[in-house]
Write an enzyme that holds these catalytic residues in place. Structure first.
Site, PDB file in Angstrom:
ATOM      1  N   TRP A 130      11.332  28.972 -23.736  1.00  0.00           N
ATOM      2  CA  TRP A 130      10.956  29.485 -22.556  1.00  0.00           C
ATOM      3  C   TRP A 130      10.734  30.890 -22.665  1.00  0.00           C
ATOM      4  CZ3 TRP A 130      14.847  31.405 -18.692  1.00  0.00           C
ATOM      5  CH2 TRP A 130      14.471  31.744 -17.442  1.00  0.00           C
ATOM      6  N   ASP A 211      21.406  25.850 -23.689  1.00  0.00           N
ATOM      7  CA  ASP A 211      20.900  25.903 -22.182  1.00  0.00           C
ATOM      8  C   ASP A 211      20.504  24.650 -21.622  1.00  0.00           C
ATOM      9  OD1 ASP A 211      19.566  26.889 -19.851  1.00  0.00           O
ATOM     10  OD2 ASP A 211      17.848  27.897 -21.084  1.00  0.00           O
ATOM     11  N   LYS A 246      17.450  23.939 -10.290  1.00  0.00           N
ATOM     12  CA  LYS A 246      16.502  22.661 -10.133  1.00  0.00           C
ATOM     13  C   LYS A 246      17.215  21.397  -9.692  1.00  0.00           C
ATOM     14  CE  LYS A 246      13.890  25.291 -13.089  1.00  0.00           C
ATOM     15  NZ  LYS A 246      14.068  26.374 -13.486  1.00  0.00           N
TER      16      LYS A 246
HETATM   17  C1  LMR Z   1       9.881  28.237 -15.463  1.00  0.00           C
HETATM   18  O1  LMR Z   1      10.022  28.122 -16.498  1.00  0.00           O
HETATM   19  O2  LMR Z   1       8.775  28.395 -14.711  1.00  0.00           O
HETATM   20  C2  LMR Z   1      11.202  28.429 -14.483  1.00  0.00           C
HETATM   21  O3  LMR Z   1      12.380  28.246 -15.448  1.00  0.00           O
HETATM   22  C3  LMR Z   1      10.957  29.503 -13.454  1.00  0.00           C
HETATM   23  C4  LMR Z   1      11.087  30.804 -14.089  1.00  0.00           C
HETATM   24  O4  LMR Z   1      11.982  31.768 -13.977  1.00  0.00           O
HETATM   25  O5  LMR Z   1      10.272  31.021 -14.990  1.00  0.00           O
END
Ligand code: LMR
Length: 397
Positions: A130, A211, A246
């Site tokens: 991420w 996570d 979520k």
């Molecule tokens: C995402 O990956 O789109 C979500 O977790 C929202 C974010 O804060 O990035």
């Protein structure tokens, strides 16, 4: 002094959210930011959350401070939700929890704790991970490195390469793992792979930092926490960052927590005292409202059942959308195999197209991040065909 500051580019995910909002075209499709959407494209307030919120507000008599560690009832309920009732680490009284401003807050608290304990630590994150993991963790001063994770050709985890990488790590390296619904790839570790990693992490004395941001949206609440439950039972040290954004739909309420599962009550108490000090120095105390709602839900059998049913509904809708997407793409793009999308879990998958093809899709008012991550929940019966046709047309160039 401040006028010399450079203007920065917008965040890749949040910038996309703003661009989508500004787009006036009625055909627009939002596959960008990771929020759950229903069949109408809305992110409604979870019904159990609405009921719990009303109960919380009706009972509330003060807005005075709670505590730097947050609401103790919420923290305990979150231990049981993530680890499961009667988990051996809970029975041994070696888990401590601090409430945090969302999963992001929990990740940062964990990183700060690791930096205080061992400032030279390196955190190994998956390729890819991420986007916000990078600034959240490195912002604490820790160094980040990458381990191989996603095999774009098959859509699965490159497990042999991951194992090879972990085998070479020095003791006390930190490995950031996604419990389930891997963001951004949707490719998860199987239970057998978690067991293999357990042995490896134990033998190499690595510190797992896990996570969990989508518990219940992948295979099920217990299944999505499988790796965490296994690791916390078997390992002396595990950190777990939890998000309620979520699965409870509490995005803007910034609700989450950090669990530390250590090898003794004494060590766990010491870690919590450090975490409280860290939180105090960063933001003093977490927001209360979302945690109070979660506690209300988890502490009331009726609300809890309603919430579980709603999470099941989200999970089923995502799984069905994945199947429908694969069928539609098989029709519009017969030369390409998209079946991996149905094997993956959670909100995200990589479509596997180039950045210029992503931009060509944006010309058609379809929004996804430049790496071609799509939020599957942004698809609906009335935009699926438009999306599948558009993918076919950009692939043909
Ligand atoms: C995402 O990956 O789109 C979500 O977790 C929202 C974010 O804060 O990035």
């Amino acid at each position: 002094m401040l006028e010399r500051l450079e203007r920065l580019p917008t965040d890749p995910i949040l910038g996309l959210m703003a661009a989508f909002r500004a787009d006036q075209d009625p055909r627009k499709v939002d596959l960008g930011v990771g929020v759950y959407r229903d069949e109408h494209g809305n992110t409604p307030i979870v019904a159990a959350v609405r009921r719990a919120e009303q109960a919380v507000l009706a009972r509330q008599t003060t807005k005075s401070y709670v505590a730097a560690a947050g609401n103790p009832g919420f923290n305990q309920a979150m231990q049981r939700l993530v680890l499961g009732e009667g988990h051996p680490a809970l029975a041994d009284d070696r888990v401590r929890t601090i409430q945090a401003p969302g999963g992001c807050g929990a990740l940062r608290l964990g990183a700060e704790l690791i930096r205080i304990a061992a400032p030279q630590s390196v955190v190994h994150v998956s390729t890819p991970t991420w986007a916000n993991h990078i600034p959240l963790l490195s912002g604490s001063g820790l160094r980040l490195e990458r381990y191989p994770y996603y095999d774009a050709a098959s859509g699965d985890v490159q497990f042999a390469s991951l194992v090879e990488h972990f085998e070479r790590l020095p003791a006390r390296s930190v490995v950031l793992l996604h419990a389930s619904c891997h963001n951004p790839t949707g490719a998860d570790l199987s239970e057998a792979q978690w067991r293999t990693l357990l042995e490896l992490v134990k033998r190499r004395s690595l510190l797992p930092f896990i996570d969990i941001a989508y518990q219940g949206l992948g295979r099920g609440p217990a299944e999505d926490a499988f790796g965490i439950r296994l690791f916390c039972a078997e390992l002396p040290e595990v950190a777990v960052a939890v998000s309620c954004s979520k699965n409870f739909g509490l995005y803007r309420e910034r609700t989450g927590c950090l669990h530390v599962s250590l090898d003794s009550t004494r060590a766990a108490d010491a870690a919590l005292s450090q975490l409280v000090r860290i939180a105090r120095s960063l933001y003093s105390m977490p927001p209360d409202h979302g945690a109070a709602i979660v506690l209300e839900i988890l502490g009331d059998a009726g609300l809890r059942e309603q919430w579980q049913d709603e999470v099941t509904g989200m999970r089923k809708r995502i799984a069905e959308l994945r199947q429908s997407l694969v069928s539609s793409l098989a029709r519009t793009c017969p030369a390409r195999d998209f079946r991996f999308i149905a094997r993956q879990r959670g909100l995200f998958s990589f479509l596997g197209v180039t950045t210029s093809q992503v931009h060509a899709l944006r010309e058609r008012h379809i929004y996804m991040t430049d790496d071609s991550r799509i939020n599957v929940a942004g698809l609906r019966a009335d935009n699926l065909e438009y999306f599948a046709q558009s993918v076919a047309s950009v692939l043909q160039g």
